[in-house]
Design an enzyme around this catalytic site. Structure first.
Site, PDB file in Angstrom:
ATOM      1  N   ASN A  26       7.705   4.332   0.159  1.00 21.63           N
ATOM      2  CA  ASN A  26       6.961   4.912  -0.969  1.00 21.63           C
ATOM      3  C   ASN A  26       7.956   5.640  -1.861  1.00 21.63           C
ATOM      4  O   ASN A  26       9.131   5.745  -1.536  1.00 21.63           O
ATOM      5  CB  ASN A  26       5.848   5.860  -0.476  1.00 21.63           C
ATOM      6  CG  ASN A  26       6.404   6.986   0.358  1.00 21.63           C
ATOM      7  OD1 ASN A  26       7.283   7.732  -0.070  1.00 21.63           O
ATOM      8  ND2 ASN A  26       5.928   7.095   1.590  1.00 21.63           N
ATOM      9  N   GLY A  34       3.002   2.414   8.672  1.00 23.71           N
ATOM     10  CA  GLY A  34       3.393   0.997   8.615  1.00 23.71           C
ATOM     11  C   GLY A  34       4.836   0.719   8.983  1.00 23.71           C
ATOM     12  O   GLY A  34       5.400   1.341   9.889  1.00 23.71           O
ATOM     13  N   ASP A  36       7.421   1.385   7.293  1.00 24.42           N
ATOM     14  CA  ASP A  36       8.242   2.552   6.956  1.00 24.42           C
ATOM     15  C   ASP A  36       8.355   3.466   8.180  1.00 24.42           C
ATOM     16  O   ASP A  36       9.452   3.879   8.596  1.00 24.42           O
ATOM     17  CB  ASP A  36       7.553   3.292   5.794  1.00 24.42           C
ATOM     18  CG  ASP A  36       8.442   4.294   5.089  1.00 24.42           C
ATOM     19  OD1 ASP A  36       7.947   4.967   4.167  1.00 24.42           O
ATOM     20  OD2 ASP A  36       9.625   4.415   5.462  1.00 24.42           O
ATOM     21  N   SER A 119       4.074  -4.470   0.239  1.00 27.23           N
ATOM     22  CA  SER A 119       2.837  -4.105  -0.472  1.00 27.23           C
ATOM     23  C   SER A 119       1.555  -4.686   0.111  1.00 27.23           C
ATOM     24  O   SER A 119       0.465  -4.368  -0.375  1.00 27.23           O
ATOM     25  CB  SER A 119       2.896  -4.495  -1.964  1.00 27.23           C
ATOM     26  OG  SER A 119       3.639  -3.555  -2.697  1.00 27.23           O
ATOM     27  N   THR A 120       1.637  -5.539   1.128  1.00 30.32           N
ATOM     28  CA  THR A 120       0.418  -6.214   1.622  1.00 30.32           C
ATOM     29  C   THR A 120      -0.307  -5.418   2.704  1.00 30.32           C
ATOM     30  O   THR A 120      -1.331  -5.874   3.226  1.00 30.32           O
ATOM     31  CB  THR A 120       0.756  -7.606   2.200  1.00 30.32           C
ATOM     32  OG1 THR A 120       1.556  -7.429   3.381  1.00 30.32           O
ATOM     33  CG2 THR A 120       1.487  -8.474   1.199  1.00 30.32           C
ATOM     34  N   TYR A 123      -0.722  -0.824   0.769  1.00 30.64           N
ATOM     35  CA  TYR A 123      -0.807  -0.956  -0.694  1.00 30.64           C
ATOM     36  C   TYR A 123      -1.737  -2.069  -1.149  1.00 30.64           C
ATOM     37  O   TYR A 123      -1.928  -2.250  -2.352  1.00 30.64           O
ATOM     38  CB  TYR A 123       0.596  -1.110  -1.301  1.00 30.64           C
ATOM     39  CG  TYR A 123       1.379   0.200  -1.406  1.00 30.64           C
ATOM     40  CD1 TYR A 123       0.844   1.396  -0.937  1.00 30.64           C
ATOM     41  CD2 TYR A 123       2.642   0.233  -1.964  1.00 30.64           C
ATOM     42  CE1 TYR A 123       1.550   2.592  -1.023  1.00 30.64           C
ATOM     43  CE2 TYR A 123       3.362   1.424  -2.060  1.00 30.64           C
ATOM     44  CZ  TYR A 123       2.802   2.598  -1.595  1.00 30.64           C
ATOM     45  OH  TYR A 123       3.503   3.787  -1.687  1.00 30.64           O
TER      46      TYR A 123
HETATM   47  N1  APR Z   1       7.649  -4.942  11.452  1.00 34.81           N
HETATM   48  C1  APR Z   1       7.345  -5.840  10.479  1.00 34.81           C
HETATM   49  N2  APR Z   1       6.305  -5.707   9.648  1.00 34.81           N
HETATM   50  C2  APR Z   1       5.512  -4.623   9.817  1.00 34.81           C
HETATM   51  C3  APR Z   1       5.754  -3.636  10.805  1.00 34.81           C
HETATM   52  C4  APR Z   1       6.876  -3.840  11.638  1.00 34.81           C
HETATM   53  N3  APR Z   1       7.201  -2.961  12.604  1.00 34.81           N
HETATM   54  N4  APR Z   1       4.779  -2.680  10.703  1.00 34.81           N
HETATM   55  C5  APR Z   1       3.954  -3.071   9.709  1.00 34.81           C
HETATM   56  N5  APR Z   1       4.387  -4.239   9.180  1.00 34.81           N
HETATM   57  C6  APR Z   1       3.794  -5.034   8.110  1.00 34.81           C
HETATM   58  C7  APR Z   1       2.342  -4.803   7.795  1.00 34.81           C
HETATM   59  O1  APR Z   1       1.520  -5.482   8.750  1.00 34.81           O
HETATM   60  C8  APR Z   1       2.267  -5.445   6.418  1.00 34.81           C
HETATM   61  O2  APR Z   1       2.140  -6.846   6.554  1.00 34.81           O
HETATM   62  O3  APR Z   1       4.461  -4.697   6.895  1.00 34.81           O
HETATM   63  C9  APR Z   1       3.645  -5.130   5.811  1.00 34.81           C
HETATM   64  C10 APR Z   1       3.635  -4.014   4.767  1.00 34.81           C
HETATM   65  O4  APR Z   1       2.659  -3.050   5.142  1.00 34.81           O
HETATM   66  P1  APR Z   1       2.936  -1.460   5.013  1.00 34.81           P
HETATM   67  O5  APR Z   1       3.931  -1.076   6.029  1.00 34.81           O
HETATM   68  O6  APR Z   1       1.593  -0.811   5.038  1.00 34.81           O
HETATM   69  O7  APR Z   1       3.620  -1.310   3.577  1.00 34.81           O
HETATM   70  P2  APR Z   1       2.984  -1.363   2.116  1.00 34.81           P
HETATM   71  O8  APR Z   1       1.721  -2.146   2.070  1.00 34.81           O
HETATM   72  O9  APR Z   1       4.120  -1.784   1.232  1.00 34.81           O
HETATM   73  O10 APR Z   1       2.603   0.152   1.839  1.00 34.81           O
HETATM   74  C11 APR Z   1       3.643   1.084   1.704  1.00 34.81           C
HETATM   75  O11 APR Z   1       2.770   2.476   3.410  1.00 34.81           O
HETATM   76  O12 APR Z   1       3.839   3.153   5.297  1.00 34.81           O
HETATM   77  C12 APR Z   1       3.521   3.527   4.032  1.00 34.81           C
HETATM   78  O13 APR Z   1       5.323   4.954   3.397  1.00 34.81           O
HETATM   79  C13 APR Z   1       4.727   3.701   3.169  1.00 34.81           C
HETATM   80  O14 APR Z   1       3.455   4.738   1.444  1.00 34.81           O
HETATM   81  C14 APR Z   1       4.110   3.550   1.814  1.00 34.81           C
HETATM   82  C15 APR Z   1       3.083   2.440   2.027  1.00 34.81           C
END
Ligand code: APR
Length: 171
Positions: A26, A34, A36, A119-120, A123
């Site tokens: 973010n 997630g 992150d 973002s999937t 977000y």
């Molecule tokens: N390894 C690979 N992919 C992952 C993992 C992991 N350990 N954990 C989650 N994912 C996948 C999710 O299933 C999704 O398909 O990563 C993709 C992106 O999801 P998010 O992590 O929720 O990221 P995003 O949608 O870009 O949102 C970003 O979420 O975690 C917070 O700090 C981050 O505010 C920011 C927001």
């Protein structure tokens, strides 16, 4: 064929030994849930310490840090757009995330990079459209950067993997 340099897997990105793994961060770069959260947990507290000094990251841009306890040497943090229906410039911003990451790959002379589905998750970006953007930008990066030898799309669930499989099949 550039597509044989694009690979697809369903696993936890924190275990991937690529030159760089990409974090879907973010704007604060100070961690979250997630992927992150997973990357910060696996990298350890030094990652957050380095991120604190970066002063955040605008949506569409990317910043690079060391990987610390991760198998990957580098983490490229990028901030994807929040999905607001698709009329607020989300497609272009998501494409810019990938281009920003590939610019750092070129600048640091990296050969392999692994992306989550930016973002999937939280977000809310639709997987079908997001994966098409990811695949298009990956093919463009491979055509432009001959040093780049592998791009790995790391899915974390089957729905995402299916979306990428379809995007890769739609040549
Ligand atoms: N390894 C690979 N992919 C992952 C993992 C992991 N350990 N954990 C989650 N994912 C996948 C999710 O299933 C999704 O398909 O990563 C993709 C992106 O999801 P998010 O992590 O929720 O990221 P995003 O949608 O870009 O949102 C970003 O979420 O975690 C917070 O700090 C981050 O505010 C920011 C927001």
């Amino acid at each position: 064929m550039t597509s044989d340099k694009i690979q697809l897997t369903e696993e936890d990105i924190t275990g991937i030994k690529a030159d760089a793994i990409v974090n879907a961060a973010n704007n604060s770069l100070l961690g979250g849930g997630g992927v992150d959260g997973a990357i910060h947990r696996a990298a350890g507290p030094e990652l957050l310490a380095q991120c604190r000094g970066l002063g955040g990251c605008p949506t569409g841009e990317a910043r690079i840090t060391k990987g610390y306890n991760l198998p990957a040497a580098w983490v490229i943090h990028t901030v994807g757009p929040v999905w607001r229906g698709g009329t607020q410039g989300e497609p272009e911003l998501l494409a810019r995330c990938y281009r920003s990451c590939f610019s750092l790959v070129r600048e640091y002379g990296l050969k392999t990079i692994a992306f989550p589905a930016i973002s999937t998750g939280v977000y809310g970006y639709p997987k079908e459209e997001a994966s098409r953007i990811a695949v298009r930008e990956a093919r463009r990066a491979l055509a432009e950067n001959k040093e780049l030898t592998a791009i790995l799309f790391v899915c974390f669930n089957s729905a995402t993997r299916l979306a990428y499989q379809k995007a890769l099949a739609d040549d």
